[in-house]
Structures are given as structure tokens and as C-alpha cells.
Design an enzyme around this catalytic site. Structure first.
Site, PDB file in Angstrom:
ATOM      1  N   ASP A  20     -45.396 -36.468  16.563  1.00 28.54           N
ATOM      2  CA  ASP A  20     -45.840 -35.273  17.298  1.00 28.54           C
ATOM      3  C   ASP A  20     -47.201 -34.775  16.782  1.00 28.54           C
ATOM      4  O   ASP A  20     -48.119 -34.559  17.581  1.00 28.54           O
ATOM      5  CB  ASP A  20     -44.788 -34.157  17.223  1.00 28.54           C
ATOM      6  CG  ASP A  20     -43.546 -34.457  18.059  1.00 28.54           C
ATOM      7  OD1 ASP A  20     -43.378 -35.611  18.480  1.00 28.54           O
ATOM      8  OD2 ASP A  20     -42.741 -33.525  18.280  1.00 28.54           O
ATOM      9  N   SER A  58     -44.524 -27.219  18.879  1.00 29.13           N
ATOM     10  CA  SER A  58     -44.805 -26.730  17.521  1.00 29.13           C
ATOM     11  C   SER A  58     -45.963 -27.507  16.889  1.00 29.13           C
ATOM     12  O   SER A  58     -46.827 -26.916  16.227  1.00 29.13           O
ATOM     13  CB  SER A  58     -43.556 -26.809  16.644  1.00 29.13           C
ATOM     14  OG  SER A  58     -43.039 -28.113  16.635  1.00 29.13           O
ATOM     15  N   ALA A  75     -38.520 -27.928  23.792  1.00 34.23           N
ATOM     16  CA  ALA A  75     -38.157 -28.667  25.005  1.00 34.23           C
ATOM     17  C   ALA A  75     -38.483 -30.149  24.898  1.00 34.23           C
ATOM     18  O   ALA A  75     -38.377 -30.887  25.866  1.00 34.23           O
ATOM     19  CB  ALA A  75     -38.877 -28.054  26.199  1.00 34.23           C
ATOM     20  N   GLY A  76     -38.939 -30.588  23.722  1.00 40.06           N
ATOM     21  CA  GLY A  76     -39.233 -32.016  23.551  1.00 40.06           C
ATOM     22  C   GLY A  76     -40.667 -32.381  23.871  1.00 40.06           C
ATOM     23  O   GLY A  76     -41.026 -33.553  23.888  1.00 40.06           O
ATOM     24  N   LEU A  77     -41.519 -31.364  24.125  1.00 42.91           N
ATOM     25  CA  LEU A  77     -42.912 -31.663  24.473  1.00 42.91           C
ATOM     26  C   LEU A  77     -43.866 -31.420  23.301  1.00 42.91           C
ATOM     27  O   LEU A  77     -45.083 -31.380  23.473  1.00 42.91           O
ATOM     28  CB  LEU A  77     -43.348 -30.846  25.698  1.00 42.91           C
ATOM     29  CG  LEU A  77     -42.513 -31.059  26.976  1.00 42.91           C
ATOM     30  CD1 LEU A  77     -43.086 -30.264  28.131  1.00 42.91           C
ATOM     31  CD2 LEU A  77     -42.425 -32.533  27.356  1.00 42.91           C
TER      32      LEU A  77
HETATM   33  C1  MEV Z   1     -39.441 -35.581  18.489  1.00 42.71           C
HETATM   34  O1  MEV Z   1     -40.483 -35.326  19.422  1.00 42.71           O
HETATM   35  C2  MEV Z   1     -39.303 -37.063  18.270  1.00 42.71           C
HETATM   36  C3  MEV Z   1     -38.218 -37.476  17.272  1.00 42.71           C
HETATM   37  O2  MEV Z   1     -38.290 -38.906  17.194  1.00 42.71           O
HETATM   38  C4  MEV Z   1     -38.420 -36.868  15.908  1.00 42.71           C
HETATM   39  C5  MEV Z   1     -39.672 -37.395  15.205  1.00 42.71           C
HETATM   40  O3  MEV Z   1     -40.101 -38.515  15.458  1.00 42.71           O
HETATM   41  O4  MEV Z   1     -40.186 -36.666  14.344  1.00 42.71           O
HETATM   42  C6  MEV Z   1     -36.827 -37.104  17.772  1.00 42.71           C
END
Ligand code: MEV
Length: 328
Positions: free
Chosen positions: A160, A117, A112-114
């Protein structure tokens, strides 16, 4: 070696500014938020690497290079592979020839972008480090977490794993690492989830494709992203929420331009603005997943209901929380 179980946790993250551009060496700002994943680990005598995810309702074990599914879906092996990598690195570092049980309980929505993982990997590495007396430093925990992320996302920037391991608020550059940002006031942040799962790896690949097709145009979008981050750091230090909101909208527009937004994300961004948010944008890889908004404190509840009326689920998040840590 400890015989008891050890519990560690790591926070979810939101990227306030600069996702995707960060993969190309530009700076990005990420903050840890108050949703955590908890990982409980213990020693086993049977040498199995047993993993159970309470949130995903899957379990199984690796033994002699083979995976045996105990319960849940066929995709369990793929989902557990990064955790296996983390566990093996920690076993190697500690020189112990034992099995381990790893139990994951997460408050973070998946895909979900948070950063769920990375949080699972950081919490697993921290718990096993303590259990096995591996004596890895925080920097080494970050490295192990980053290795696991590469298996899932292809060519991640490392933002991340950095925020999941260290927590707080950071400005991150792929080639230079990160610097903490000192935020001395509260930022009323709302997270809205479209409920659409997506893959970070394929969105990063999409950006690569569009950049190869239109290098000058896309590179100038990345340059604009860098300028946004510079101004946002200043606004975060000064507590200027209105400027932060405006910068978020510009950043969302740039992400839309490179094709990583989604109709539902745009809808939630508009819903937040309609309810009086200073600004809003998608967060993380996009293509679904979550958006964020900053609003005057008194309007936070209104922004949450507006996002929910538009079909999302929303919550207000506390930022700047602690990174991976031992809980017991
Ligand atoms: C993912 O949370 C962020 C991206 O910029 C990918 C990354 O930086 O590894 C989309």
C-alpha cells in the site's frame, strides 16, 4: 523554511492480484487509481501538531506527548497516531522545532481496501517534506509511510505505501521491492464498495491463523496465487482482458478459501458477472470493503448499475495514475 501552506496529494490503490499472499513473500499487482487524498500543511508558532480530517469530521492536536480532542469522536487519537509519526519523522529530518497544521481532505473511502491510510501518510509526508525543506528522497518518503502503516496494520507487506508513493502499476514483492509494469492500453475497471468497514490487521491475523492450522493446504493456495500473478502480468502487457477476468475469478476463489471474503462481496462479484464483466474479485484485505471487476468498455455502465442494484456503490476507475505529488 516556507511560510505559505503546501498541498500534496496521493492516490488510492487497488490490488489487482495477490493480496494476502503478498504478506508471505508472494508477488502481487497493484495499480494507483484516480481517487486522491489531499493534505494541506502549514507552520504554526505554538509548536502544536494540529490535525483536522475534513472527511472524518475530527480534529485535535498533540502537544507535550498529550492529545487534545477538538471535535469528533474519541477514536480520533488512534486515527491520528500514524499521522503524528509521519510528522515527527519529517520534523526530525528537517531539524526544525516548530508546530504544524495538517488538514486532510479525502476522496477515498476509509477502511474499504483502497489503501486510504497509506495515501494519507504518503501525502502528509510529501507535503511536510516540501514545507520543511527536509529533502527526503521518494524512497525515504516510502519508508516513512511504511512505518506509519505498521502502526495501523501490524505486519503489512508494504504494497500500500509503495503504490501510494510511486503510483502507476507495480508488481510488488515484500523482500525485493517493486518493479513498474508498463500497461499500454486502457483497462475498463469498476470498483464496487460493500460499505462495510473492516480492519486489515485482523484479516491478516485471520490468514495467519488458518495457515498455522493447515500449512500445506494454505501454502499451496499461496503458490497458486503466485502462478496467477505471473500469468496476469503477461495478460496486462498483452491487453488480454478476458484472461485477466478469468484470473480474477480464480484469485477471488482462493481468497474465499482462506476466509477473507464476505457474503456481500460475493454478491457484488456475482452481480458484476451477471452484467457481463469478464471477471471480478474482492480487492485489498476483504471481509467487506471493495471488490473490482473488469468488463468490456461498452458494458461498464451496466456493470455499475448491477452492482448498485445488489446493494453496493460503484464507480469506474482510471488506473496507472501518478503517485504522491505536490499540488501547489
Ligand atoms: C491490504 O491492502 C493488502 C494486504 O495484502 C495486506 C498487506 O499486504 O499489507 C491484505
Amino acid at each position: 523554511m516556507k511560510s505559505e501552506t503546501v498541498i500534496a496529494s496521493a492516490p488510492a490503490k487497488v490490488i489487482l492480484f495477490g493480496e494476502h499472499f503478498v504478506v508471505y513473500g508472494k508477488p502481487a499487482i497493484a495499480v494507483a487509481i484516480d481517487r486522491r487524498v489531499y493534505v494541506k500543511v502549514g507552520i504554526r508558532e505554538d509548536r502544536k501538531l494540529y490535525i483536522r480530517s475534513l472527511s472524518l469530521e475530527i480534529s485535535g492536536y498533540f502537544q507535550n506527548e498529550k492529545f487534545v480532542l477538538e471535535s469528533g469522536k474519541e477514536s480520533a487519537e488512534e486515527k491520528f497516531e500514524p499521522i503524528r509519526v509521519v510528522a515527527e519523522k519529517l520534523l526530525e529530518a528537517s531539524n526544525k522545532d516548530v508546530g504544524v497544521t495538517i488538514e486532510i481532505d479525502s476522496q477515498i473511502p476509509v477502511a474499504a481496501g483502497l489503501g486510504s491510510s497509506a495515501s494519507v501518510a504518503a501525502a502528509t509526508a510529501t507535503a511536510l517534506n516540501h514545507l520543511l525543506n527536509a529533502e527526503l528522497s521518494r524512497e525515504e518518503i516510502f519508508r516513512v509511510t511504511f512505518e506509519a502503516e505498521k502502526l495501523i496494520h501490524g505486519t503489512p507487506s508494504g504494497i500500500d505505501p509503495a503504490i501510494a508513493t510511486y503510483g502507476g502499476a507495480i508488481i510488488y514483492r515484500k523482500d525485493e521491492g517493486f518493479q513498474p509494469i508498463n500497461i499500454e492500453f486502457s483497462v475498463p475497471l469498476i470498483v464496487g464498495d460493500t460499505g462495510l468497514e473492516r480492519s486489515t490487521g485482523s484479516l491478516v491475523a485471520h490468514v495467519k491463523q488458518i495457515r498455522n492450522a493447515y500449512p500445506e493446504i494454505v501454502n499451496s493456495i499461496f503458490e497458486a496465487g503466485e502462478k496467477i500473478v505471473e500469468k496476469a502480468v503477461q495478460a496486462l502487457k498483452e491487453g488480454d482482458l478476458e484472461v485477466l477476468g478469468r484470473l480474477m475469478l480464480i484469485n477471488h476463489g482462493l481468497l474465499f478459501a482462506i476466509g477473507v471474503s464476505h457474503e456481500k462481496l460475493d454478491k457484488l462479484v456475482h452481480a458484476a458477472l451477471r452484467a457481463g464483466a469478464y471477471g471480478a474479485k474482492l480487492t485489498g484485505a476483504g471481509g467487506g470493503g471493495c471488490m473490482i471487476a473488469i468488463a468490456p468498455s461498452k458494458l461498464v455502465d451496466q456493470v455499475i448499475s448491477s452492482i448498485e442494484q445488489a446493494g453496493g456503490t460503484a464507480f469506474s476507475a482510471k488506473i496507472n495514475v501518478e503517485g504522491a505529488r505536490i499540488e501547489n
